[in-house]
Design a protein around this motif. Structure first.
Motif, PDB file in Angstrom:
ATOM      1  N   UNK A  18     -10.672   3.063  -5.327  1.00 27.00           N
ATOM      2  CA  UNK A  18     -10.329   3.914  -6.469  1.00 27.00           C
ATOM      3  C   UNK A  18     -11.265   5.104  -6.617  1.00 27.00           C
ATOM      4  N   UNK A  19     -12.368   5.139  -5.861  1.00 22.25           N
ATOM      5  CA  UNK A  19     -13.312   6.250  -5.970  1.00 22.25           C
ATOM      6  C   UNK A  19     -14.240   6.238  -4.760  1.00 22.25           C
ATOM      7  N   UNK A  20     -15.079   7.253  -4.667  1.00 20.82           N
ATOM      8  CA  UNK A  20     -16.150   7.286  -3.696  1.00 20.82           C
ATOM      9  C   UNK A  20     -15.712   7.150  -2.249  1.00 20.82           C
ATOM     10  N   UNK A  21     -16.470   6.357  -1.493  1.00 14.99           N
ATOM     11  CA  UNK A  21     -16.207   6.194  -0.070  1.00 14.99           C
ATOM     12  C   UNK A  21     -14.834   5.586   0.173  1.00 14.99           C
ATOM     13  N   UNK A  22     -14.439   4.619  -0.654  1.00 15.75           N
ATOM     14  CA  UNK A  22     -13.134   3.988  -0.474  1.00 15.75           C
ATOM     15  C   UNK A  22     -11.992   4.966  -0.642  1.00 15.75           C
ATOM     16  N   UNK A  23     -12.058   5.767  -1.690  1.00 17.67           N
ATOM     17  CA  UNK A  23     -11.015   6.769  -1.912  1.00 17.67           C
ATOM     18  C   UNK A  23     -10.996   7.795  -0.775  1.00 17.67           C
ATOM     19  N   UNK A  24     -12.184   8.274  -0.395  1.00 16.10           N
ATOM     20  CA  UNK A  24     -12.253   9.269   0.676  1.00 16.10           C
ATOM     21  C   UNK A  24     -11.713   8.710   1.989  1.00 16.10           C
ATOM     22  N   UNK A  25     -11.996   7.439   2.253  1.00 20.00           N
ATOM     23  CA  UNK A  25     -11.501   6.811   3.479  1.00 20.00           C
ATOM     24  C   UNK A  25      -9.987   6.694   3.446  1.00 20.00           C
ATOM     25  N   UNK A  26      -9.439   6.305   2.303  1.00 15.88           N
ATOM     26  CA  UNK A  26      -7.984   6.209   2.178  1.00 15.88           C
ATOM     27  C   UNK A  26      -7.323   7.565   2.407  1.00 15.88           C
ATOM     28  N   UNK A  27      -7.865   8.592   1.806  1.00 17.61           N
ATOM     29  CA  UNK A  27      -7.288   9.926   1.960  1.00 17.61           C
ATOM     30  C   UNK A  27      -7.389  10.411   3.409  1.00 17.61           C
ATOM     31  N   UNK A  28      -8.542  10.187   4.026  1.00 13.87           N
ATOM     32  CA  UNK A  28      -8.746  10.668   5.393  1.00 13.87           C
ATOM     33  C   UNK A  28      -7.857   9.918   6.383  1.00 13.87           C
ATOM     34  N   UNK A  29      -7.830   8.592   6.283  1.00  9.58           N
ATOM     35  CA  UNK A  29      -6.999   7.814   7.202  1.00  9.58           C
ATOM     36  C   UNK A  29      -5.520   8.075   6.963  1.00  9.58           C
ATOM     37  N   UNK A  30      -5.135   8.249   5.707  1.00 12.86           N
ATOM     38  CA  UNK A  30      -3.751   8.578   5.402  1.00 12.86           C
ATOM     39  C   UNK A  30      -3.346   9.901   6.023  1.00 12.86           C
ATOM     40  N   UNK A  31      -4.255  10.874   5.989  1.00 12.05           N
ATOM     41  CA  UNK A  31      -3.969  12.175   6.583  1.00 12.05           C
ATOM     42  C   UNK A  31      -3.863  12.093   8.101  1.00 12.05           C
ATOM     43  N   UNK A  32      -4.571  11.126   8.703  1.00  9.41           N
ATOM     44  CA  UNK A  32      -4.507  10.944  10.154  1.00  9.41           C
ATOM     45  C   UNK A  32      -3.275  10.157  10.596  1.00  9.41           C
ATOM     46  N   UNK A  33      -2.538   9.605   9.626  1.00  6.77           N
ATOM     47  CA  UNK A  33      -1.317   8.886   9.968  1.00  6.77           C
ATOM     48  C   UNK A  33      -1.411   7.377   9.905  1.00  6.77           C
ATOM     49  N   UNK A  34      -2.568   6.850   9.513  1.00  6.68           N
ATOM     50  CA  UNK A  34      -2.683   5.398   9.361  1.00  6.68           C
ATOM     51  C   UNK A  34      -1.943   4.942   8.106  1.00  6.68           C
ATOM     52  N   UNK A  35      -1.229   3.829   8.182  1.00  6.63           N
ATOM     53  CA  UNK A  35      -0.663   3.237   6.959  1.00  6.63           C
ATOM     54  C   UNK A  35      -1.765   2.516   6.197  1.00  6.63           C
ATOM     55  N   UNK A  36      -2.033   2.934   4.972  1.00  3.87           N
ATOM     56  CA  UNK A  36      -3.170   2.400   4.222  1.00  3.87           C
ATOM     57  C   UNK A  36      -2.701   1.633   2.991  1.00  3.87           C
ATOM     58  N   UNK A  37      -3.471   0.597   2.662  1.00  5.48           N
ATOM     59  CA  UNK A  37      -3.246  -0.171   1.436  1.00  5.48           C
ATOM     60  C   UNK A  37      -4.548  -0.159   0.661  1.00  5.48           C
ATOM     61  N   UNK A  38      -4.494   0.375  -0.537  1.00  2.00           N
ATOM     62  CA  UNK A  38      -5.679   0.565  -1.362  1.00  2.00           C
ATOM     63  C   UNK A  38      -5.808  -0.575  -2.360  1.00  2.00           C
ATOM     64  N   UNK A  39      -7.015  -1.099  -2.509  1.00  3.33           N
ATOM     65  CA  UNK A  39      -7.261  -2.158  -3.475  1.00  3.33           C
ATOM     66  C   UNK A  39      -8.456  -1.854  -4.351  1.00  3.33           C
TER      67      UNK A  39
END
Length: 247
Positions: A18-39
Motif C-alpha cells: 500500500x506504500x513505500x517499497x511495496x507500492x513502488x515494486x507493484x507499479x514497476x513490475x506492473x509496468x514491465x508486464x508482470x501480473x501482480x497481486x497487492x496485499x
C-alpha cells in the motif's frame, strides 16, 4: 537494467504493497508486464494503486492482508492462485520500524516487529513454498535491510528481526533446488517506515537523514525486478542497495 517477465507466467505477490517499497515494486513490475497481486491492510490504498496499474495497461489485483495472521496470508495466496492459476514470485516486503533504545522497554513494539518483520516473512514462505515445490519452480524475495548487516543504537530489535530474515533466507536457499531465494537489503529509503511508533526524537532524526540522502523506493523496486527477471538457472542471492552518501 530492467528485465522482462519472460520466465514468469503466474502471479507476483507483494506484501506491504500500500506504500513505500511495496507500492513502488507493484507499479514497476506492473509496468514491465508482470501480473501482480497487492496485499496490505489498507485496501483503499491498494485499490488506488491497482487502478493506476490497470489504467497504464498492466494486470493487477489486490486482496486484504495481515501478514501476522497465517490464515490471512493463506487466503491472499489462494486468491492469487484462483485469479492467475499459479504463484511464481512472492515479495515479502511488509515491515515496521519503531526505533527506540532497549531501556525504553517498548515491549509491544518489540513484539510488533517480531510479528510483522519475522513471523510475517515466515508466514509468506509457509503459504507459497508447497505450491512452488509442487510446480517445480518459484522465487521468494525477502526484503531485509542494511540493519540486518550491522546494529546501531535504537535499532537493536529491528536489526534482530532483519538479521533473522537474512538467516532464514539463506537457510531456505541452501535447502531448495527448486525455489530461488533473494534477499534485498535497502539502506535509507523514502517510505512510511518512520511514520508509526518508536521514539519521537530518534525517528525525527531518521526522517531528516532520509530526506537528505534517502533512495527513492523505485530504486529498490528496480533491484527486485532485476533479481526476478533472471533466467531460471540464475539465483541472485542478495542485493544491497544504499544511497551513495550513506556510510
Amino acid at each position: 537494467m530492467t528485465s522482462t517477465p519472460s520466465n514468469t507466467a503466474g502471479a507476483v505477490l507483494i506484501t506491504g504493497a500500500s506504500s513505500g517499497i511495496g507500492e513502488a515494486t507493484a507499479r514497476h513490475l506492473g509496468a514491465l508486464g508482470y501480473p501482480v497481486v497487492l496485499g496490505a491492510r489498507r485496501v483503499d490504498k491498494l485499490a488506488a494503486v491497482v487502478d493506476d496499474i490497470r489504467e497504464a495497461g498492466g494486470r493487477a489485483e489486490f486482496h486484504e492482508l495481515d501478514v501476522t495472521d497465517l490464515a490471512s496470508v493463506r487466503d491472499f495466496v489462494a486468491f492469487a492462485t484462483t485469479v492467475y492459476g499459479r504463484v511464481d514470485v512472492l515479495v515479502n516486503n511488509a515491515g515496521v520500524m519503531p526505533l527506540s533504545t532497549m531501556n525504553a522497554l517498548r515491549i509491544d513494539e518489540w513484539n510488533q516487529m517480531i510479528d510483522v518483520n519475522l513471523r510475517g516473512t515466515l508466514h509468506g514462505i509457509a503459504a507459497v513454498l508447497p505450491l512452488m515445490e509442487a510446480q517445480g519452480s518459484g522465487h521468494i524475495v525477502n526484503v531485509a535491510s542494511v540493519s540486518g548487516l550491522r546494529v546501531d543504537p535504537t535499532a537493536a530489535v529491528y536489526s534482530a528481526t532483519k538479521f533473522a530474515v537474512r538467516a532464514l533466507s539463506e537457510g531456505l536457499r541452501q535447502e531448495s533446488r527448486v525455489v530461488r531465494v533473494t534477499i534485498v537489503s535497502p539502506g535509507f529509503t523514502v517510505s512510511e517506515l518512520t511514520e508509526r511508533g518508536g521514539d519521537v526524537a530518534t525517528l525525527d532524526a531518521v526522517r531528516a537523514t532520509t530526506a537528505q540522502m534517502g533512495l527513492p523506493a523505485s530504486a529498490v523496486a528496480e533491484a527486485i525486478a532485476y533479481a526476478i527477471g533472471q533466467p531460471a538457472t540464475v539465483d541472485v542471492n542478495e542485493i544491497i542497495v544504499r544511497p551513495t552518501l550513506q556510510g
